[in-house]
Scaffold this motif. Structure first.
Motif, PDB file in Angstrom:
ATOM      1  N   ILE B 101       0.848  -1.202   0.000  1.00 56.22           N
ATOM      2  CA  ILE B 101       0.000   0.000   0.000  1.00 56.22           C
ATOM      3  C   ILE B 101       0.874   1.240   0.000  1.00 56.22           C
ATOM      4  N   VAL B 102       1.986   1.178   0.759  1.00 58.01           N
ATOM      5  CA  VAL B 102       2.901   2.326   0.777  1.00 58.01           C
ATOM      6  C   VAL B 102       3.444   2.563  -0.623  1.00 58.01           C
ATOM      7  N   ILE B 103       3.811   1.473  -1.308  1.00 58.66           N
ATOM      8  CA  ILE B 103       4.334   1.600  -2.670  1.00 58.66           C
ATOM      9  C   ILE B 103       3.301   2.264  -3.576  1.00 58.66           C
ATOM     10  N   LEU B 104       2.058   1.801  -3.450  1.00 56.22           N
ATOM     11  CA  LEU B 104       0.962   2.378  -4.240  1.00 56.22           C
ATOM     12  C   LEU B 104       0.829   3.873  -3.982  1.00 56.22           C
ATOM     13  N   TYR B 105       0.907   4.244  -2.713  1.00 54.13           N
ATOM     14  CA  TYR B 105       0.704   5.647  -2.366  1.00 54.13           C
ATOM     15  C   TYR B 105       1.892   6.505  -2.756  1.00 54.13           C
ATOM     16  N   ILE B 106       3.103   5.923  -2.739  1.00 55.17           N
ATOM     17  CA  ILE B 106       4.254   6.717  -3.169  1.00 55.17           C
ATOM     18  C   ILE B 106       4.161   6.980  -4.671  1.00 55.17           C
ATOM     19  N   LEU B 107       3.742   5.969  -5.420  1.00 55.95           N
ATOM     20  CA  LEU B 107       3.508   6.189  -6.858  1.00 55.95           C
ATOM     21  C   LEU B 107       2.472   7.285  -7.063  1.00 55.95           C
ATOM     22  N   GLY B 108       1.410   7.230  -6.227  1.00 59.04           N
ATOM     23  CA  GLY B 108       0.364   8.243  -6.329  1.00 59.04           C
ATOM     24  C   GLY B 108       0.880   9.624  -6.007  1.00 59.04           C
ATOM     25  N   LEU B 109       1.694   9.715  -4.952  1.00 58.50           N
ATOM     26  CA  LEU B 109       2.246  11.017  -4.538  1.00 58.50           C
ATOM     27  C   LEU B 109       3.043  11.636  -5.675  1.00 58.50           C
ATOM     28  N   ALA B 110       3.878  10.801  -6.322  1.00 57.35           N
ATOM     29  CA  ALA B 110       4.712  11.322  -7.395  1.00 57.35           C
ATOM     30  C   ALA B 110       3.846  11.893  -8.509  1.00 57.35           C
ATOM     31  N   ARG B 111       2.788  11.155  -8.853  1.00 53.14           N
ATOM     32  CA  ARG B 111       1.921  11.643  -9.926  1.00 53.14           C
ATOM     33  C   ARG B 111       1.188  12.913  -9.532  1.00 53.14           C
ATOM     34  N   PHE B 112       0.752  12.947  -8.286  1.00 55.33           N
ATOM     35  CA  PHE B 112       0.035  14.112  -7.768  1.00 55.33           C
ATOM     36  C   PHE B 112       0.903  15.356  -7.900  1.00 55.33           C
ATOM     37  N   VAL B 113       2.155  15.234  -7.408  1.00 56.58           N
ATOM     38  CA  VAL B 113       3.051  16.394  -7.418  1.00 56.58           C
ATOM     39  C   VAL B 113       3.397  16.790  -8.851  1.00 56.58           C
ATOM     40  N   LEU B 114       3.613  15.785  -9.698  1.00 54.96           N
ATOM     41  CA  LEU B 114       3.948  16.084 -11.088  1.00 54.96           C
ATOM     42  C   LEU B 114       2.797  16.807 -11.777  1.00 54.96           C
ATOM     43  N   SER B 115       1.565  16.374 -11.495  1.00 58.63           N
ATOM     44  CA  SER B 115       0.416  17.046 -12.103  1.00 58.63           C
ATOM     45  C   SER B 115       0.309  18.479 -11.624  1.00 58.63           C
ATOM     46  N   LEU B 116       0.574  18.689 -10.323  1.00 59.45           N
ATOM     47  CA  LEU B 116       0.541  20.059  -9.811  1.00 59.45           C
ATOM     48  C   LEU B 116       1.586  20.907 -10.524  1.00 59.45           C
ATOM     49  N   ALA B 117       2.779  20.319 -10.731  1.00 60.92           N
ATOM     50  CA  ALA B 117       3.837  21.070 -11.399  1.00 60.92           C
ATOM     51  C   ALA B 117       3.408  21.418 -12.817  1.00 60.92           C
ATOM     52  N   GLY B 118       2.712  20.491 -13.475  1.00 63.84           N
ATOM     53  CA  GLY B 118       2.226  20.755 -14.823  1.00 63.84           C
ATOM     54  C   GLY B 118       1.294  21.951 -14.850  1.00 63.84           C
ATOM     55  N   LEU B 119       0.412  22.027 -13.851  1.00 67.14           N
ATOM     56  CA  LEU B 119      -0.494  23.169 -13.807  1.00 67.14           C
ATOM     57  C   LEU B 119       0.239  24.438 -13.406  1.00 67.14           C
ATOM     58  N   ASP B 120       1.307  24.269 -12.615  1.00 66.07           N
ATOM     59  CA  ASP B 120       2.042  25.432 -12.136  1.00 66.07           C
ATOM     60  C   ASP B 120       2.769  26.135 -13.270  1.00 66.07           C
ATOM     61  N   SER B 121       3.163  25.376 -14.287  1.00 63.88           N
ATOM     62  CA  SER B 121       3.931  26.004 -15.360  1.00 63.88           C
ATOM     63  C   SER B 121       3.066  26.956 -16.170  1.00 63.88           C
ATOM     64  N   GLY B 122       1.758  26.821 -16.047  1.00 62.85           N
ATOM     65  CA  GLY B 122       0.863  27.747 -16.733  1.00 62.85           C
ATOM     66  C   GLY B 122       0.774  27.555 -18.224  1.00 62.85           C
ATOM     67  N   ALA B 123       1.417  26.501 -18.734  1.00 65.25           N
ATOM     68  CA  ALA B 123       1.397  26.275 -20.169  1.00 65.25           C
ATOM     69  C   ALA B 123       0.143  25.494 -20.546  1.00 65.25           C
TER      70      ALA B 123
END
Lengths: 410, 329
Positions: B101-123
């Protein structure tokens, strides 16, 4: 109870995804979290009648998970609402997602604490939501292990879908309101505050964010405390955990499970330092380059129009599960509803979420109104002969009543 | 759960190994693909050269970005690095206890943060990518959870190392005919197919997303990275390679732990470790060849068409659950 809980969680996260207002989305998330809390109680109710030690273990764990999530929800939702209040205040009563944006640069304290709350509620380590979601999933999986059944498997699917959609929703909420460039025009932004909130508000938000982190990294203490609470409300409970400074250790029947937060964080810190050192040592010219406008295939960049919108962001999910979309098409909307509830004709992505029951309620009201009008029209149709007939009927009724009274009193 | 120094040493060794060979594996995959398309290719070591080139360059960032965009490469690297320390490679001792479950959630965390970064770039394209990224997250999460559910019914634990140790013991005794166990588990085969599919989803490979595309509108994962440059991009690319290596290692060690992974039951066993290491190398090679053939022969699906194949892992896992329950009773 379990079924009700997971359905509550899933349906409300669904509404939250479709709503475009910070407060509304958070309110739906509150209901969703109540669903997650109730999942623990539901599992406990299934296994509480059984006195085998496995069942007692699962019941205890489920109750602890439920209480833990209750505590966590109080903390992170409190934090999120504080931040929303602050945003509301700073941006002059504007919490519509599509009109915010760029708050992380403008109001770093409010936005950073909001982000911490968002990570917590989405249930990602190392914040508190993760621990209670982990406990809930452990209880469900242990239940599955001891007695696999359709209800448990379906609950698991629903619950995990709700968790994934929560993450999706908070990417949308945080991404729209805090990140990128401001999405509203200059006139609207002129009313925004120039500075972040003052120290008292700021300190409370930071305090809650710290709580989110602390509850996420020392779960063992909290679980030990909650075991005591569970023992008072359910005397059959077992001691499920071994107190450990490193994290959470559950002694299950047939295999202990451990969630070691401190080693995880320690290795994470080492890796972060290593990555920084590697990057710094290879980075030859230490200049920082000037920030540039984003890539738009050569068209001149305008942040208000070119950024992704919340409706477009959640479109993929809403379209995939489209048949149960909470949006009512315009032509099905009763026309007596307040204008604010009816979306504009031009927009194909409505801004207002109409829940299932509210839609049914609207339908019932609509039906009653139409029927009563029809009956009224039938009775009072302006025909003199019909009115004379009414007078005749009324006289007849009075006559019969009179005769009947005389008959009774003899 | 106090770990001995030996365990910690082996765990660190395995994790570092995965992190360091990750670009090599990615290069191997790329090279095999180019060779299958009758092209020359840049060689297996090209990703190392790319990373070396990128990491020395300063990063240009979008003017709309805030700290989250700058921190995301580090968060991704740390998250996927943590995963590398949780999976047994040739030895069952790992640095961190690999709770699935921890592995699943770490994968999720990475995607979550990456998606936020995508929105942060404003492109415009990054936001598009963020949306798709989280959509795939939603599609994979249920399948992965069902795999975990099957594993806990089958092996009574969700600790990765414990499952692998049990499974490899069972297979070894089955092969030597010791307890008469047939060295093949139908439910594990189903789960293998399921996880193999989910890996394509999780690492966003060919039927879901084309990692080699240059057309912004069809990108999912690449679109998020569009605004990254220089050392930021280097860290992210390295992290992605670690993720792919981790997922492939998870796949082969979870479902085919032959020859048996070394354990610490009677001290440090160099012979068994060597065998397991050789086996691991061969299996990784095999799976990379399979993956290259798959990627060369398959087209990328339209975004809407992805939903249906995402249900296959769910179906496979549900069948596996039913089978496991029947066998258990």
């Amino acid at each position: 109870m379990l079924t009700l809980a997971v359905v509550t969680a899933l349906v409300n996260v669904w509404y939250a995804i479709s709503s475009h207002d910070l407060k509304t989305a958070l309110a739906y998330h509150s209901i969703e979290n109540i669903g997650i809390i109730t999942v623990g109680i539901g599992i406990a109710l299934i296994y509480a009648v059984d006195t085998a030690s496995t069942a007692r273990w699962i019941t205890t764990l489920a109750l602890i998970a439920s209480l833990y999530h209750l505590l966590n929800h109080a903390v992170f939702k409190g934090l999120l609402y504080l931040c929303t209040g602050a945003i509301d205040n700073l941006t002059n009563q504007n919490v519509e997602l599509e009109k915010l944006g760029g708050l992380l640069k403008r109001y770093p304290w409010t936005a950073t604490t909001f982000l911490i709350g968002a990570v917590s509620i989405s249930g990602f380590p190392p914040f508190n939501g993760f621990i209670s979601e982990w406990l809930t999933l452990q209880a469900l999986l242990k239940a599955l292990q001891s007695n696999p059944g359709v209800v448990i498997v379906l609950s698991l699917i629903f619950l995990v879908a709700a968790f994934a959609l929560t993450a999706f929703c908070f990417v949308k909420i945080a991404g729209m309101s805090l990140l990128g460039a401001p999405r509203s025009d200059l006139e609207t932004r002129a009313k925004w505050s120039l500075r972040d909130v003052q120290l008292p508000m700021r300190s409370m938000m930071v305090l809650m964010a710290v709580f989110c982190f602390v509850l996420g990294v020392i779960p063992s203490l909290i679980v030990t405390f909650l075991s005591g609470v569970v023992a008072t409300i359910w005397p059959n409970s077992l001691t499920v955990n071994t107190p450990s400074p490193w994290g959470l250790q559950l002694d299950a029947e047939g295999g202990a499970t451990a969630l070691m937060m401190i080693p995880l964080l320690a290795v994470a810190a080492i890796l972060a330092v290593a990555a920084t050192v590697v990057v710094r040592s290879f980075w030859r010219r230490r200049q920082t380059l000037k920030p540039q406008i984003p890539w738009t295939c050569g068209v001149s960049y305008s942040p208000a129009y070119m950024q992704h919108t919340g409706a477009a962001l959640s479109f993929l999910i809403r379209d995939t599960v489209g048949s149960i979309s909470p949006h009512t098409p315009n032509d099905e909307m009763p026309d007596y509803l307040p204008e604010a509830l009816v979306m504009s004709k031009s927009s194909s992505y409505p801004q207002i979420v109409i829940e299932y029951f509210r839609r049914q309620y609207n339908w019932v009201i609509d039906w009653l109104l139409k029927r009563s009008t029809a009956i009224g029209n039938f009775i009072q149709n302006g025909d003199l002969r019909q009115y004379l007939f009414y007078i005749f009927i009324a006289n007849l009724i009075v006559l019969v009543l009179f005769l009947w009274l005389r008959y009774i009193h003899g | 759960m106090a770990k001995t120094m030996l365990e910690i040493g082996i765990g660190v060794l395995q994790g570092l190994l995965l992190i360091l060979i990750a670009p090599g594996l990615a290069g191997l995959l790329r090279q095999l693909k180019t060779r299958l398309q009758f092209r020359q290719g840049a060689g297996i070591l090209q990703p190392y050269r790319d990373l070396f080139k990128l990491i020395r360059r300063p990063a240009v960032r979008s003017e709309t970005t805030s700290w989250i965009f700058a921190f995301t490469p580090y968060i991704l690297f740390v998250a996927y690095g943590l995963l590398a320390f949780q999976v047994p490679v040739f030895h069952c001792a790992t640095l961190l206890s690999g709770d699935l479950i921890v592995i699943l959630y770490i994968l999720g965390l990475a995607r979550f943060v990456l998606s936020l970064a995508g929105l942060d770039s404003g492109a415009p394209f990054s936001g598009l990518g963020s949306s798709r990224e989280m959509f795939f997250h939603f599609l994979t999460e249920i399948g992965l959870m069902l795999i975990i559910a099957t594993l806990i019914i089958r092996w009574n634990t969700i600790n990765l190392a414990a499952i692998i140790a049990q499974h490899s013991g069972l297979l070894a005794s089955g092969i030597s005919g010791g307890t008469g166990t047939f060295p093949f588990n139908p439910e594990m085969l189903l789960l293998f197919l399921s996880l193999a599919f989910l890996i394509l989803f999780e690492s966003e490979r060919i039927p879901i997303d084309n990692p080699a595309t240059h057309l912004e509108l069809t990108m999912a994962h690449k679109a998020v990275l569009l605004e990254y440059a220089g050392h930021d991009l280097a860290l992210i690319e390295w992290a992605e390679m670690i993720k792919l290596t981790f997922l492939l290692t998870l796949l082969i060690n979870l479902f085919a732990p032959i020859p048996a992974l070394a354990t610490l039951t009677n001290g440090i066993d160099l012979w068994a470790s060597g065998w397991a290491w050789l086996g691991y190398a061969l299996k990784v090679l095999g799976i990379i060849v399979l993956m290259a053939i798959w990627e060369v022969s398959q087209p990328k699906l339209r975004l809407r068409a992805v939903v249906r194949p995402s249900l296959w892992p769910v179906v496979f896992s549900v069948i596996a659950i039913i089978y496991t329950v029947i066998v258990k009773k």
